[in-house]
Design a protein around this motif. Structure first.
Motif, short mmCIF file in Angstrom:
data_model
loop_
_atom_site.label_atom_id
_atom_site.label_comp_id
_atom_site.label_asym_id
_atom_site.label_seq_id
_atom_site.Cartn_x
_atom_site.Cartn_y
_atom_site.Cartn_z
N ILE A 40 65.33 -14.52 30.35
CA ILE A 40 66.63 -15.20 30.29
C ILE A 40 67.50 -14.50 29.26
N ILE A 41 68.64 -14.00 29.71
CA ILE A 41 69.59 -13.30 28.85
C ILE A 41 70.76 -14.23 28.58
N ASP A 42 70.81 -14.80 27.39
CA ASP A 42 71.89 -15.71 27.01
C ASP A 42 73.05 -14.88 26.46
N ASP A 43 74.14 -14.85 27.22
CA ASP A 43 75.27 -13.99 26.88
C ASP A 43 76.19 -14.66 25.86
N ARG A 84 72.37 -8.14 32.77
CA ARG A 84 71.19 -7.82 33.57
C ARG A 84 70.49 -6.56 33.05
N ASN A 85 71.25 -5.66 32.48
CA ASN A 85 70.65 -4.43 31.96
C ASN A 85 69.73 -4.69 30.77
N VAL A 86 70.07 -5.71 29.99
CA VAL A 86 69.19 -6.10 28.88
C VAL A 86 67.84 -6.54 29.46
N GLY A 87 67.90 -7.28 30.55
CA GLY A 87 66.66 -7.70 31.21
C GLY A 87 65.90 -6.54 31.82
#
Length: 464
Positions: A40-43, A84-87
């Motif tokens: 989960i990437i919390d922006d 999404r790239n962080v993921g």
């Protein structure tokens, strides 16, 4: 690095979705395949999204909070990454999927998709179908199957046929093509007429290196913002569907034989028409066939935009089988921009002959409907100037620019009989077509949507 103990890495970007993300997380945690990770990437949320995520005590959840909101950075500077790239940088699974924090997987999404990918080891990406929950007119919730279509390199150059939460791709494919473009951007490709969003760009890049395939199974719930249940944190379409009534065995059921004959007819027609080139999905074609064959009212059937005649044949076969009106096919037979020489969807017939009309006629003859079609070789607006007959079924599939769709509608809609139908093609796949379609519904209350199949939308004019 890939961890062979993790089959799937699900990447879920989120921003201020504390009220909704819980249902999306639940749909992942209850998968029938347990060997996954949920990233989960919390922006940079400003609500209590983090608190909600951490309330799920499951070590398969990886929570990453970003300090700056990527969309805001991109708006202010033109720079910025995509959450999404962080993921993607963190993902360890053999396969990678993407679920937005307001959508849901069906319980067997991973099991079905991993099995499909494993059985097709040459694939780089696969995508499935989805239930689409929405309320377009404010009068009733719709939950219809949003069918994808079979993948082809040409179709991706003119539309985005792949919904993000329906995707599973190999980690290898992701490493090959790199990362997503910045969030909420449209990415041009040289020689490609359609300029799509960053997810379309990513699928297109993968398709240039790997095989892509459609898995025709409904495995996702896509919950549109218009849905009556969009803001309901407890909405759970997997387990809130009423139990079906007990099966009653009747001495003789005419209905089942009707359904069997319908299925047989569909297969027979598909086999008969599959040699004809075109962008019409087979389910869309069969809907047109049924409307031509059994649609209400008395009047003409007019098609605007015939190309090589695929939709014309579906319509003509239906009308001819019922002994009803012949089809009027309106087209200048010069193709669209994407069909010209050097374009990605180049039409070889058009380039060679300078027109699609000869091939159009050959295709009609190949299925024995050339006697049931009256072609008008002219632009839509020019043909309408001399038209004076009532229309019971109008199929609009001409130019896909906003002004072109509007012009076609304004030229022909006055001829629609009360109770008559208008079919719009490529709604929710072509932005300009979609924009006009929804504006038309707002401005013309006498027309009501009655059916949605893939990108075909059927509206019916009210009776007097």
């Amino acid at each position: 690095m890939t961890d062979n103990n993790i089959a799937v890495s699900v990447i879920m970007p989120t921003y201020n979705r504390a009220d909704l993300i819980g249902r999306s997380i639940k749909s992942v945690l209850r998968q029938t395949m347990p060997d996954f990770e949920l990233i989960i990437i919390d922006d940079a949320s400003t609500d209590n999204t983090e608190e909600v995520v951490r309330s799920f005590e499951d070590d398969r959840i990886v929570y990453i909070r970003l300090e700056e909101n990527h969309l805001q950075v991109h708006k202010e500077t033109g720079m910025g990454d995509n959450p999404r790239n962080v993921g993607l940088r963190r993902a360890r699974g053999r396969y990678i999927g993407y679920l937005d924090s307001d959508d849901m997987y069906r319980v067997n999404f991973m099991e079905e998709m991993v099995k499909f990918m494993d059985q097709n080891p040459d694939l780089g990406l696969a995508y499935c179908d989805a239930y689409w929950h929405r309320n377009l007119d404010g009068k009733g919730e719709l939950s219809n199957c949003n069918l994808s279509i079979e993948f082809g390199p040409k179709i991706m150059t003119i539309r985005n046929i792949i919904r993000t939460p329906t995707v599973l791709h190999t980690k290898e494919a992701g490493e090959k093509v790199g990362f997503f473009a910045p969030i909420k951007t449209r990415v041009p490709h040289e020689g490609v007429p359609y300029v799509g969003p960053e997810d379309w760009d990513y699928w297109l890049r993968i398709s240039k290196h790997y095989k892509v395939k459609h898995h025709a199974v409904i495995l996702v719930h896509k919950i549109n913002e218009t849905s009556d249940y969009y803001n309901d944190p407890d909405f759970d379409p997997e387990f809130q569907t009423p139990e079906p009534p007990p099966i009653q065995v009747l001495p003789e059921s005419k209905d089942i034989f009707h359904k069997m004959s319908t299925a047989y007819e569909f297969v027979q027609l598909f086999e008969k028409l599959k040699h004809i080139e075109g962008w019409l999905n087979m389910t869309d074609g069969y809907v047109l066939h049924l409307l031509a064959k059994a649609g209400r009212g008395s009047g003409e059937i007019v098609e605007v935009g015939s190309f090589l005649g695929l939709s014309t044949c579906w319509l003509a076969l239906g009308a001819k089988a019922a002994g009803r009106e012949k089809i009027t096919a309106v087209d200048h037979f010069q193709g669209s921009a994407e069909h010209q020489k050097g374009a990605k969807a180049e039409c070889k017939v058009l380039v060679k002959q300078g027109t699609t009309f000869n091939q159009f006629q050959e295709n009609l003859k190949s299925v024995d409907v050339d006697d049931y079609v009256n072609p008008i070789r002219a632009s839509s607006t020019e043909a309408a100037k001399t038209w004076d007959k009532p229309i019971r079924l109008l199929f609009l599939d001409g130019g896909h620019e906003y002004e072109s769709v509007k012009a076609d509608w304004e030229a022909w809609s006055s001829f629609i009989i009360p109770g008559g139908y208008v079919a719009f093609h490529d709604v929710d796949t072509w932005p300009e077509v979609s924009k006009f379609y929804y504006e038309m519904l707002d401005q013309n209350p006498e027309y009501k949507p009655v059916m949605a199949v893939h990108s075909l939308r059927i509206v019916q004019k009210a009776m007097d």
